[in-house]
Design a protein around this motif. Sequence first.
Motif: not given
Length: 474
Positions: A47-52, A117-130
């Motif tokens: 549901a997040a904004d595409p910019r997020v 902040e955006a980079r940290r969030l992207a790194l955290d979300l990418a952990h789901f792939s691992a």
Amino acid sequence: MLSEVPDPALDELGRTEGGPDTLALLVHDQDTRRLLLLRALLDAADAADPRVCSPEQKARLKDDWALLTEAEDTVRPAGPRGAPSARDRIRYPLTGPWALRCLRGLDRAAGTAEPDEARRLALDLAHFSALAAVSAARAGIPFTTRLTAHDGTLNLPSLGSLGTAPSDDVTVEIVARDGWMRLRRHGSADVVVFLENGFGAWSGSRAWTPAHALPGLTPEAAPMPLDDLDPYRTGPEPRHRTQSGPTTLDDAERKRWLMAWSGTAAVLRTGGAHRLTEALALLRCLVPLEMPPGAEARGGCSATRREAFGALLTSTPPTSAAFAATVVHELQHAKLSALSDAVVLHQGDGRARYFAPWRPDPRPYDGLLQGAYAHLALADFFQRRALSVPSRAESAWTQYSRYRVQVGAVLPVLVGSPDLTARGRRFVDQMVVAYERMDAHPAPRGHTARAEAYVSAVRTLWTQRQSSTTRPNE
């Protein structure tokens, strides 16, 4: 989640006990909350904004969820203790801090355009792939995927981590087949890792650091992860001044852990069979901490994290007896936190104003309850140790007396609080039952007197300190 905790279970927990059925209630409730947390995270990202959260990120999260689902539905050959499932990976204690951090990151990013902040969030979300890749590999599903090593490291939870030569972000292609994975990086030799049964993976490559586990607490128990690799194993800052940050162990330190751990079950038994029962039911991983300055005299430092149910964080334990006492102490915090998620015990306002003999600072009501509960269990543990191990009786009686007097100093405050709910009052009344039950086996003459003198001196110093900090400036 639990709709109600039965009175007999509440009574057991109030006495710092808990049989298998009662402990299973807490575990099931926490596991259900973890699944709901992950569902909330995925819904928030969608549901997040595409910019997020970009369309590409949302699509990858959905693909990862599909891989996790396939892994959970795949029938795996049973090992000696059963093969771990995708659900086990989600319920692993350190997945909780990751999911909560992502959820909070999505909320923060919605109100800011800060690139960091955006980079940290992207790194955290990418952990789901691992997480998804590990679960699929454990299930024996053949797949090929791409992950990104950040800051020179790709962590594969429960397997290990891959170090990459550049310290920036590097794409790693993973080819998984039955029992092994090939990790490919541009310009570097492939690294092949072979999955161990349950936890860890080995490789002949120096670029690979395997995850480690200690033997099961008992011969029948599964190996206990000794997790010094997971990037979410501690919070961004220590919880309080006596807690340190995470550390990575060398071979010598792992041997010290193994030596202390190997005798922990036997020590737990001497403090009551229920102490070993709760350790087997609740403890899911160990997280090594650095030894903070001056902490060796206090036996080190330890902690639990409410969002990481089942994890025990501690500096290297010096002995099996010290390790067992740490397990007893920290698992009471885990039990009470899990119970508090399911039952409203009090409605305290959170203001720090109560004296606690084990802390120099004022405590809120919840903190006082947590501390008293853990110390009550330790008093019970050491009294049983004193009665069952004559060679250790003198030291055990000293510890017992100190903890019991400390609890006695705050029990009237806990019992007399108007903030207790009806169920909270029942819980605290059972703490009193456990406290008074110890009178049947008093400590030898002198131990209680010394403990009372100690607590009295601590109270005097605390009162003087509070008076000096609240006195108006002149």
